[in-house]
Design a protein around this motif. Structure first.
Motif, PDB file in Angstrom:
ATOM      1  N   ALA A   1     -12.766 -14.021  -8.107  1.00 37.58           N
ATOM      2  CA  ALA A   1     -13.251 -14.041  -9.485  1.00 37.58           C
ATOM      3  C   ALA A   1     -12.172 -13.532 -10.435  1.00 37.58           C
ATOM      4  O   ALA A   1     -11.954 -14.092 -11.522  1.00 37.58           O
ATOM      5  N   ARG A   2     -11.482 -12.478 -10.002  1.00 39.01           N
ATOM      6  CA  ARG A   2     -10.426 -11.918 -10.854  1.00 39.01           C
ATOM      7  C   ARG A   2      -9.313 -12.935 -11.091  1.00 39.01           C
ATOM      8  O   ARG A   2      -8.791 -13.040 -12.196  1.00 39.01           O
ATOM      9  N   LEU A   3      -8.941 -13.660 -10.021  1.00 40.67           N
ATOM     10  CA  LEU A   3      -7.853 -14.629 -10.172  1.00 40.67           C
ATOM     11  C   LEU A   3      -8.264 -15.775 -11.100  1.00 40.67           C
ATOM     12  O   LEU A   3      -7.450 -16.267 -11.887  1.00 40.67           O
ATOM     13  N   VAL A   4      -9.556 -16.170 -11.034  1.00 36.85           N
ATOM     14  CA  VAL A   4     -10.041 -17.185 -11.973  1.00 36.85           C
ATOM     15  C   VAL A   4      -9.882 -16.665 -13.398  1.00 36.85           C
ATOM     16  O   VAL A   4      -9.396 -17.365 -14.299  1.00 36.85           O
TER      17      VAL A   4
ATOM     18  N   ARG B   1      -1.926  -9.813 -16.541  1.00 33.81           N
ATOM     19  CA  ARG B   1      -1.188  -8.929 -15.637  1.00 33.81           C
ATOM     20  C   ARG B   1      -2.110  -7.818 -15.116  1.00 33.81           C
ATOM     21  O   ARG B   1      -2.139  -7.523 -13.924  1.00 33.81           O
ATOM     22  N   ARG B   2      -2.891  -7.235 -15.999  1.00 35.10           N
ATOM     23  CA  ARG B   2      -3.831  -6.188 -15.574  1.00 35.10           C
ATOM     24  C   ARG B   2      -4.823  -6.753 -14.560  1.00 35.10           C
ATOM     25  O   ARG B   2      -5.139  -6.121 -13.567  1.00 35.10           O
ATOM     26  N   GLY B   3      -5.291  -7.985 -14.849  1.00 36.70           N
ATOM     27  CA  GLY B   3      -6.232  -8.626 -13.927  1.00 36.70           C
ATOM     28  C   GLY B   3      -5.618  -8.814 -12.550  1.00 36.70           C
ATOM     29  O   GLY B   3      -6.263  -8.578 -11.527  1.00 36.70           O
ATOM     30  N   THR B   4      -4.350  -9.223 -12.515  1.00 29.89           N
ATOM     31  CA  THR B   4      -3.671  -9.398 -11.232  1.00 29.89           C
ATOM     32  C   THR B   4      -3.609  -8.075 -10.472  1.00 29.89           C
ATOM     33  O   THR B   4      -3.833  -8.007  -9.270  1.00 29.89           O
TER      34      THR B   4
ATOM     35  N   ALA C   1      -6.946  -7.323  -9.034  1.00 34.39           N
ATOM     36  CA  ALA C   1      -7.216  -8.178  -7.872  1.00 34.39           C
ATOM     37  C   ALA C   1      -6.476  -7.655  -6.646  1.00 34.39           C
ATOM     38  O   ALA C   1      -7.029  -7.584  -5.540  1.00 34.39           O
ATOM     39  N   LEU C   2      -5.220  -7.266  -6.857  1.00 36.70           N
ATOM     40  CA  LEU C   2      -4.437  -6.725  -5.740  1.00 36.70           C
ATOM     41  C   LEU C   2      -5.076  -5.455  -5.194  1.00 36.70           C
ATOM     42  O   LEU C   2      -5.141  -5.236  -3.986  1.00 36.70           O
ATOM     43  N   GLU C   3      -5.555  -4.630  -6.118  1.00 41.60           N
ATOM     44  CA  GLU C   3      -6.184  -3.380  -5.702  1.00 41.60           C
ATOM     45  C   GLU C   3      -7.398  -3.659  -4.821  1.00 41.60           C
ATOM     46  O   GLU C   3      -7.582  -3.040  -3.773  1.00 41.60           O
ATOM     47  N   GLU C   4      -8.211  -4.643  -5.238  1.00 43.69           N
ATOM     48  CA  GLU C   4      -9.399  -4.977  -4.450  1.00 43.69           C
ATOM     49  C   GLU C   4      -9.020  -5.537  -3.091  1.00 43.69           C
ATOM     50  O   GLU C   4      -9.628  -5.219  -2.077  1.00 43.69           O
ATOM     51  N   LEU C   5      -7.988  -6.387  -3.078  1.00 44.47           N
ATOM     52  CA  LEU C   5      -7.538  -6.947  -1.799  1.00 44.47           C
ATOM     53  C   LEU C   5      -7.025  -5.840  -0.883  1.00 44.47           C
ATOM     54  O   LEU C   5      -7.242  -5.858   0.324  1.00 44.47           O
ATOM     55  N   ARG C   6      -6.353  -4.864  -1.483  1.00 44.56           N
ATOM     56  CA  ARG C   6      -5.820  -3.752  -0.700  1.00 44.56           C
ATOM     57  C   ARG C   6      -6.955  -2.973  -0.045  1.00 44.56           C
ATOM     58  O   ARG C   6      -6.919  -2.666   1.143  1.00 44.56           O
TER      59      ARG C   6
ATOM     60  N   TYR D   1       0.869  -1.180   0.000  1.00 46.36           N
ATOM     61  CA  TYR D   1       0.000   0.000   0.000  1.00 46.36           C
ATOM     62  C   TYR D   1       0.901   1.224   0.000  1.00 46.36           C
ATOM     63  O   TYR D   1       2.063   1.134   0.419  1.00 46.36           O
ATOM     64  N   VAL D   2       0.419   2.323  -0.539  1.00 48.04           N
ATOM     65  CA  VAL D   2       1.250   3.528  -0.527  1.00 48.04           C
ATOM     66  C   VAL D   2       0.594   4.626   0.299  1.00 48.04           C
ATOM     67  O   VAL D   2      -0.619   4.751   0.324  1.00 48.04           O
ATOM     68  N   GLU D   3       1.422   5.386   0.997  1.00 51.72           N
ATOM     69  CA  GLU D   3       0.946   6.492   1.824  1.00 51.72           C
ATOM     70  C   GLU D   3       1.728   7.743   1.457  1.00 51.72           C
ATOM     71  O   GLU D   3       2.953   7.707   1.358  1.00 51.72           O
ATOM     72  N   GLN D   4       0.985   8.822   1.261  1.00 50.23           N
ATOM     73  CA  GLN D   4       1.633  10.099   0.956  1.00 50.23           C
ATOM     74  C   GLN D   4       2.694  10.481   1.971  1.00 50.23           C
ATOM     75  O   GLN D   4       3.751  10.996   1.640  1.00 50.23           O
TER      76      GLN D   4
END
Lengths: 215, 537
Positions: B360-363, B391-394, B397-402, A85-88
């Protein structure tokens, strides 16, 4: 180019080592905590250290602190901090000493191998690599009716890439433009925001970031 | 001169008004003490205050006319939530006590000074007029110095004139003295406007003054007794009469300023006061009995009365404590059930988010990779396209997990604590946000987390529903309690739904920590979300 890696998860440590070796880097040490990182840097004298923020024993911002220690103990060592995660605020702390050779990226960016390798080289050469997410956050805090509104959409794109620390040539590649066209955009942006011209990429980044944070 | 004449008149009014005041005090307190544990004490106390209040108003208008003060006694309405409190609230009214003190001082100091001043003036006039009447009366000023000749009578004149001037001059400081008393005791309560520390210092100072006055007066009386007759030890009466109020005063201050005195005996403050008063009065009565011949031990009856009152109060305290304990258990049961519900629904939400999002994204990523593998040899161009898609899908997925991880526990809260986490949160918000966090040290993780999510929910609501532009976030320790207060105020149009999912979740979260959450959101705004979270574990 000599690289030290600090990452506590073996899976990612090994993956990163392989990726960098495949791209012609010399990974001289891969350690799993901050203390070992400082040791490795002093012993192996790498060009750049790639550091995960969350490291043992606290699993907080241990990596960031280790990175700052490294830059204090051996000035001139380039540091690229990676994180989930990134923080400003962390970006600001890394950039605070005003010297170049700093990077702060999401771990996701590693997947875009060419771009990542480019960022590692840039940082090792004294440049800057700031994650697009941090830049986007800075942009989102801007008031609707500031000088930024006077930029064209294309100029805003160029400004974002400038803030990430990219050179004119890299910006031209990314946006599929000629270097001459990018130079024209940059000149126009600097004039509209009343920022000083600078040949040094890192100084340009600092000026842009100071501008974005100040408003 | 007019002012002085008026001051003299004021001094003389002490005689009738002081007598009335003493009567009111005696009647009021006798009835109060006699009926202390019956319901009748409530109307008695209210009536007592009403009569005392009228007397104070009469005294105030008298002081305003004669010694030039400008005081207006405060009119206090009967407060209190129920019948008993309404009565006892009189005892917590500072004006009630100050008015009594004024009446007492009007008698003790007022009478004495009035008598002294009038005697002084009379003596002065007598001496000045000596040449006129010495012929008939032959007063003897000192032993062997009768005034029986004109020269002797004339000698008295200058002494009389000097005394007259002294008497008239004295009226000025007397006026100042009574002006001060009337302003301080009948006027507005200045203690109420003080800070707690100042008020406390003042109460302690008042007790010191009281004790000093008691000591000085009795020392003086004992000296007078020793110098004069040395017969019956009469100062015992002033010692006893003034000792009782001093003992009660000291006890009240002690219980008030040192709550641990009452706490150590595990009794509430009111019972602590009662104990002190009962003890002092009992001791007083026993001493009176001891001084007056020690016949039949009559104090046994009032002491028995006090004991019964004490037992009744203690019983009420125990019953109330048991009932409070039951209520507390009920609250805890509700809040625990709420916390369990909350946790359950949170887990379900996380499961659903994982299922619909990252999984779902990883599938999808896996399918792209499989297809790419197939096409690698036949159609390398299409394979490259598929790999880029994977790669975009990964990344997505990471963004959603974050986002999901941030919703469970924001990393900044772990790393740097509440202040930094809240600032990081508002950095992501397009609103104009002002953050004011004043905390010494870090609260426990549970409290930090609850405080963070109160802010996060309020910020989200403000931008999503309230149409706000500006937000004020305040987090600070709550005065006098081991708790923190979280307050978020927006400038939106208000009308927030308090029974909405978000607010209910936050309320359950606060209750699980034994805290509270309040939302004020009138139509037209502003919306204020305020949580109080106790820090003690």
């Amino acid at each position: 180019m000599r690289v030290v890696i600090a990452e506590d998860l073996a899976l990612l440590r090994d993956g990163l080592t392989r990726l960098l070796r495949d791209n012609g880097f010399d990974v001289v040490a891969a350690v799993r905590d901050g203390e070992a990182l400082v040791h490795a840097v002093l012993l192996d004298e790498p060009d750049v250290a790639i550091v995960d923020i969350r490291l043992p024993p606290t699993f907080r911002d241990e990596g960031l602190r280790a990175a700052l220690t490294v830059r204090e103990r051996r000035p001139g060592t380039a540091v690229l901090v990676v994180s989930q995660y990134v923080e400003q605020e962390y970006a600001a702390e890394l950039l605070a000493d005003g010297r170049g050779g700093v990077g702060y990226l999401l771990k996701d960016r590693i997947m875009d191998v060419d771009d990542f390798v480019d960022a590692v080289r840039r940082v090792a050469d004294g440049g800057t690599a700031l994650d697009p997410d941090v830049v986007a956050q800075l942009f989102s805090r801007q008031q609707a009716e500031g000088p930024l509104e006077r930029l064209t959409p294309r100029e805003r794109e160029v400004l974002s890439l400038m803030a990430e620390g990219r050179s004119n040539a890299a910006i031209a590649r990314q946006l599929v433009l000629t270097v001459g066209a990018v130079e024209k955009h940059v000149a126009s942006i600097l004039a509209k925001l009343r920022l000083p011209r600078s040949q040094d990429d890192h100084r340009r980044v600092l000026a842009v970031l100071t501008y974005l944070q100040g408003n | 001169m007019r002012a002085r004449v008026r001051t003299l008149a004021f001094l003389l009014t002490a005689v009738p008004l002081g007598a009335v005041g003493v009567l009111v005090l005696i009647a009021g307190w006798t009835l109060t003490v006699l009926l202390a544990i019956t319901p009748a004490v409530v109307p008695v106390l209210l009536g007592f205050r009403a009569v005392l209040g009228s007397l104070a108003r009469a005294e105030a208008s008298l002081a305003n006319t004669l010694i030039g003060t400008s005081v207006r006694p405060p009119v206090t309405a009967a407060g209190g939530r129920n019948f008993w409190r309404r009565g006892y609230s009189v005892l917590w009214d500072p004006a009630f006590w100050r008015q009594q003190l004024y009446v007492l001082l009007r008698v003790l100091v007022g009478w004495t000074l009035a008598v002294l001043e009038v005697s002084l003036l009379a003596t002065a006039l007598g001496a000045t007029a000596m040449p006129i009447y010495y012929r008939w009366s032959h007063p003897e000023i000192a032993n062997g110095w009768p005034v029986d000749t004109l020269p002797r009578a004339l000698l008295c004149v200058p002494a009389g004139v000097v005394l007259l001037f002294v008497g008239i001059w004295l009226l000025r400081p007397l006026r100042t003295l009574f002006r001060g008393l009337a302003t301080r005791l009948l006027g507005d309560d200045r203690v109420a406007a003080m800070t707690p520390a100042e008020a406390r210092a003042r109460r302690l100072h008042a007790l010191e003054l009281h004790a000093g006055f008691f000591g000085l007066l009795n020392a003086l009386l004992i000296v007078i007794w020793a110098l004069t007759s040395r017969g019956y030890f009469w100062p015992v009466w002033t010692l006893l009469a003034l000792g009782l109020p001093l003992a009660i005063h000291a006890w009240v201050v002690l219980v008030r300023e040192r709550p641990q005195v009452a706490r150590r005996q595990r009794v509430p403050r009111a019972l602590g006061y009662y104990e002190g008063v009962a003890l002092s009065v009992s001791l007083f009565l026993v001493l009176v009995w001891a001084v007056t011949g020690r016949g039949y031990f009559w104090p046994v009856w009032p002491i028995l009365g006090f004991a019964i009152g004490l037992a009744a109060q203690a019983f009420v305290v125990v019953v109330r404590r048991v009932r409070r304990g039951e209520e507390r258990i009920e609250t805890l049961e509700t809040s625990r059930a709420g916390a369990v519900d909350l946790q359950e629904s949170e887990l379900r939400r996380i499961e659903r988010d994982l299922h619909d999002g990252a999984q779902a994204r990883l599938v999808d990523v896996g399918m792209s990779l499989g297809l790419a593998e197939q096409k690698l040899r036949t159609d390398p161009g299409a394979a490259q396209e598929l790999l880029a898609e994977a790669r975009r899908g990964t990344h997505e997925a990471l963004e959603e997990l974050r986002d999901l991880a941030r919703g469970i526990h924001p990393p900044m809260l772990t790393d740097r604590g509440l202040d930094a986490a809240v600032r990081s949160l508002v950095d992501r918000s397009p609103l104009d946000v002002h953050v004011d966090v004043e905390l010494d040290g870090r609260p426990t993780p549970a409290v930090e987390s609850a405080a963070y999510f109160v802010v996060a929910e309020a910020v989200a609501n403000a931008s999503k529903h309230a149409g706000a532009n500006r937000l004020d976030i305040r987090i600070r320790p709550l005065d006098g309690a081991d708790a923190i207060e979280v307050e978020v105020e927006d400038d939106g149009h208000g009308g927030a739904d308090e029974s909405g999912r978000g607010i209910t979740g936050l309320r359950q979260r606060a209750q699980a920590l034994d805290g509270t959450l309040a939302v004020s959101s009138p139509e037209g705004g502003p919306t204020v979300v305020r949580a109080v979270l106790p820090c003690a574990s």
